[in-house]
Design a protein around this motif. Structure first.
Motif, PDB file in Angstrom:
ATOM      1  N   GLU A 114       0.809  -1.212   0.000  1.00 48.13           N
ATOM      2  CA  GLU A 114       0.000   0.000   0.000  1.00 48.13           C
ATOM      3  C   GLU A 114       0.845   1.265   0.000  1.00 48.13           C
ATOM      4  O   GLU A 114       0.426   2.295  -0.488  1.00 48.13           O
ATOM      5  CB  GLU A 114      -0.930   0.004   1.201  1.00 48.13           C
ATOM      6  CG  GLU A 114      -1.957  -1.093   1.133  1.00 48.13           C
ATOM      7  CD  GLU A 114      -2.776  -1.164   2.394  1.00 48.13           C
ATOM      8  OE1 GLU A 114      -2.566  -0.336   3.301  1.00 48.13           O
ATOM      9  OE2 GLU A 114      -3.616  -2.057   2.476  1.00 48.13           O
ATOM     10  N   ALA A 115       2.030   1.198   0.578  1.00 43.33           N
ATOM     11  CA  ALA A 115       2.854   2.403   0.692  1.00 43.33           C
ATOM     12  C   ALA A 115       3.329   2.898  -0.664  1.00 43.33           C
ATOM     13  O   ALA A 115       3.536   4.085  -0.852  1.00 43.33           O
ATOM     14  CB  ALA A 115       4.051   2.129   1.591  1.00 43.33           C
ATOM     15  N   ILE A 116       3.499   1.990  -1.626  1.00 44.68           N
ATOM     16  CA  ILE A 116       3.984   2.416  -2.933  1.00 44.68           C
ATOM     17  C   ILE A 116       2.946   2.235  -4.024  1.00 44.68           C
ATOM     18  O   ILE A 116       3.256   2.387  -5.187  1.00 44.68           O
ATOM     19  CB  ILE A 116       5.286   1.681  -3.307  1.00 44.68           C
ATOM     20  CG1 ILE A 116       5.085   0.172  -3.329  1.00 44.68           C
ATOM     21  CG2 ILE A 116       6.418   2.075  -2.407  1.00 44.68           C
ATOM     22  CD1 ILE A 116       6.262  -0.591  -3.868  1.00 44.68           C
ATOM     23  N   LEU A 117       1.729   1.897  -3.651  1.00 46.83           N
ATOM     24  CA  LEU A 117       0.686   1.741  -4.654  1.00 46.83           C
ATOM     25  C   LEU A 117       0.311   3.119  -5.199  1.00 46.83           C
ATOM     26  O   LEU A 117      -0.180   3.969  -4.479  1.00 46.83           O
ATOM     27  CB  LEU A 117      -0.538   1.044  -4.064  1.00 46.83           C
ATOM     28  CG  LEU A 117      -1.650   0.693  -5.032  1.00 46.83           C
ATOM     29  CD1 LEU A 117      -1.134  -0.262  -6.102  1.00 46.83           C
ATOM     30  CD2 LEU A 117      -2.807   0.066  -4.313  1.00 46.83           C
TER      31      LEU A 117
ATOM     32  N   GLN B 263       1.288  -5.094  -9.059  1.00 43.15           N
ATOM     33  CA  GLN B 263       0.592  -4.992  -7.780  1.00 43.15           C
ATOM     34  C   GLN B 263      -0.887  -5.342  -7.914  1.00 43.15           C
ATOM     35  O   GLN B 263      -1.428  -6.054  -7.079  1.00 43.15           O
ATOM     36  CB  GLN B 263       0.741  -3.585  -7.211  1.00 43.15           C
ATOM     37  CG  GLN B 263       2.110  -3.307  -6.676  1.00 43.15           C
ATOM     38  CD  GLN B 263       2.249  -1.882  -6.181  1.00 43.15           C
ATOM     39  OE1 GLN B 263       1.481  -1.008  -6.559  1.00 43.15           O
ATOM     40  NE2 GLN B 263       3.236  -1.651  -5.350  1.00 43.15           N
ATOM     41  N   LYS B 264      -1.515  -4.856  -8.965  1.00 40.27           N
ATOM     42  CA  LYS B 264      -2.934  -5.165  -9.148  1.00 40.27           C
ATOM     43  C   LYS B 264      -3.153  -6.659  -9.368  1.00 40.27           C
ATOM     44  O   LYS B 264      -4.106  -7.240  -8.862  1.00 40.27           O
ATOM     45  CB  LYS B 264      -3.496  -4.377 -10.322  1.00 40.27           C
ATOM     46  CG  LYS B 264      -3.709  -2.928 -10.000  1.00 40.27           C
ATOM     47  CD  LYS B 264      -4.269  -2.180 -11.186  1.00 40.27           C
ATOM     48  CE  LYS B 264      -4.382  -0.705 -10.867  1.00 40.27           C
ATOM     49  NZ  LYS B 264      -4.857   0.060 -12.018  1.00 40.27           N
ATOM     50  N   ARG B 265      -2.258  -7.270 -10.123  1.00 36.12           N
ATOM     51  CA  ARG B 265      -2.380  -8.703 -10.379  1.00 36.12           C
ATOM     52  C   ARG B 265      -2.224  -9.486  -9.079  1.00 36.12           C
ATOM     53  O   ARG B 265      -2.964 -10.436  -8.829  1.00 36.12           O
ATOM     54  CB  ARG B 265      -1.333  -9.139 -11.401  1.00 36.12           C
ATOM     55  CG  ARG B 265      -1.426 -10.600 -11.776  1.00 36.12           C
ATOM     56  CD  ARG B 265      -0.433 -10.986 -12.842  1.00 36.12           C
ATOM     57  NE  ARG B 265       0.913 -10.633 -12.421  1.00 36.12           N
ATOM     58  CZ  ARG B 265       1.834 -10.117 -13.222  1.00 36.12           C
ATOM     59  NH1 ARG B 265       1.553  -9.888 -14.481  1.00 36.12           N
ATOM     60  NH2 ARG B 265       3.033  -9.836 -12.785  1.00 36.12           N
ATOM     61  N   GLU B 266      -1.291  -9.096  -8.233  1.00 34.47           N
ATOM     62  CA  GLU B 266      -1.068  -9.805  -6.982  1.00 34.47           C
ATOM     63  C   GLU B 266      -2.171  -9.556  -5.967  1.00 34.47           C
ATOM     64  O   GLU B 266      -2.464 -10.422  -5.157  1.00 34.47           O
ATOM     65  CB  GLU B 266       0.292  -9.428  -6.384  1.00 34.47           C
ATOM     66  CG  GLU B 266       1.446 -10.049  -7.111  1.00 34.47           C
ATOM     67  CD  GLU B 266       1.350 -11.557  -7.197  1.00 34.47           C
ATOM     68  OE1 GLU B 266       1.109 -12.223  -6.170  1.00 34.47           O
ATOM     69  OE2 GLU B 266       1.494 -12.085  -8.315  1.00 34.47           O
ATOM     70  N   LEU B 267      -2.766  -8.371  -6.001  1.00 36.37           N
ATOM     71  CA  LEU B 267      -3.843  -8.088  -5.057  1.00 36.37           C
ATOM     72  C   LEU B 267      -5.145  -8.788  -5.441  1.00 36.37           C
ATOM     73  O   LEU B 267      -5.995  -9.017  -4.603  1.00 36.37           O
ATOM     74  CB  LEU B 267      -4.069  -6.578  -4.949  1.00 36.37           C
ATOM     75  CG  LEU B 267      -2.951  -5.798  -4.271  1.00 36.37           C
ATOM     76  CD1 LEU B 267      -3.242  -4.306  -4.341  1.00 36.37           C
ATOM     77  CD2 LEU B 267      -2.756  -6.242  -2.842  1.00 36.37           C
ATOM     78  N   ARG B 268      -5.289  -9.109  -6.718  1.00 37.63           N
ATOM     79  CA  ARG B 268      -6.495  -9.772  -7.193  1.00 37.63           C
ATOM     80  C   ARG B 268      -6.537 -11.243  -6.824  1.00 37.63           C
ATOM     81  O   ARG B 268      -7.601 -11.795  -6.582  1.00 37.63           O
ATOM     82  CB  ARG B 268      -6.571  -9.654  -8.718  1.00 37.63           C
ATOM     83  CG  ARG B 268      -7.806  -8.969  -9.192  1.00 37.63           C
ATOM     84  CD  ARG B 268      -7.890  -8.909 -10.691  1.00 37.63           C
ATOM     85  NE  ARG B 268      -6.849  -8.013 -11.208  1.00 37.63           N
ATOM     86  CZ  ARG B 268      -6.119  -8.260 -12.272  1.00 37.63           C
ATOM     87  NH1 ARG B 268      -6.290  -9.363 -12.954  1.00 37.63           N
ATOM     88  NH2 ARG B 268      -5.205  -7.414 -12.680  1.00 37.63           N
ATOM     89  N   VAL B 269      -5.388 -11.889  -6.803  1.00 37.92           N
ATOM     90  CA  VAL B 269      -5.326 -13.336  -6.622  1.00 37.92           C
ATOM     91  C   VAL B 269      -4.743 -13.656  -5.243  1.00 37.92           C
ATOM     92  O   VAL B 269      -3.716 -13.108  -4.859  1.00 37.92           O
ATOM     93  CB  VAL B 269      -4.433 -13.980  -7.717  1.00 37.92           C
ATOM     94  CG1 VAL B 269      -4.342 -15.467  -7.533  1.00 37.92           C
ATOM     95  CG2 VAL B 269      -4.954 -13.626  -9.091  1.00 37.92           C
ATOM     96  N   VAL B 270      -5.416 -14.545  -4.519  1.00 41.52           N
ATOM     97  CA  VAL B 270      -4.899 -14.989  -3.230  1.00 41.52           C
ATOM     98  C   VAL B 270      -4.044 -16.228  -3.481  1.00 41.52           C
ATOM     99  O   VAL B 270      -4.500 -17.207  -4.062  1.00 41.52           O
ATOM    100  CB  VAL B 270      -6.058 -15.326  -2.262  1.00 41.52           C
ATOM    101  CG1 VAL B 270      -5.525 -15.853  -0.952  1.00 41.52           C
ATOM    102  CG2 VAL B 270      -6.926 -14.114  -2.062  1.00 41.52           C
TER     103      VAL B 270
END
Length: 126
Positions: free
Chosen positions: A7-10, A60-67
């Motif tokens: 979140e700090a670098i998003l 980042q978006k790809r990693e946040l979408r998939v658990v």
């Protein structure tokens, strides 16, 4: 539970005009000081930074979408870092080796474009 939260670098798309303004902030004085060669080199370095931030957003978006498990998340993060490093290294080679742009101007444009990564963290500190 998600393993990767950066979140700090998003940096979202609303920062793109700020990134362009930061690059322009040094590009126009560069035009006066170093001429058109420095101006072009600063914008080339800035566009490399824009591409780098875009690739970071995409990862980042790809990693946040998939658990995923911690191993797979770490492997994906390393692949993203390697991909960004290779692309930026090739662009630096193209700018300095093939296009023969002014090296200091390319670095100044790249650094100003990358400085957008610090702004969201600085604003939250208030």
């Amino acid at each position: 539970m998600r393993c990767f939260r950066a979140e700090a670098i998003l940096v979202n798309r609303m920062w793109f005009p700020v990134q362009l303004a930061l690059i322009g902030f040094v590009a126009f004085p560069g035009l006066y000081i170093g001429g058109m060669q420095a101006f072009e080199a600063i914008w080339f370095g800035g566009s490399m930074a824009i591409l780098n931030v875009y690739l970071l957003q995409r990862c980042q978006k790809r990693e946040l979408r998939v658990v995923r498990s911690a191993d797979k998340t770490l492997a994906a993060m390393y692949l993203c870092v390697l991909q960004r490093f290779i692309i930026i290294a090739l662009l630096f080679y193209a700018s300095l080796g093939m296009l023969e742009l002014v090296p200091l101007a390319v670095l100044v444009g790249f650094i100003m474009g990358q400085s957008i990564l610090f702004l969201p963290g600085l604003i939250r500190v208030k």
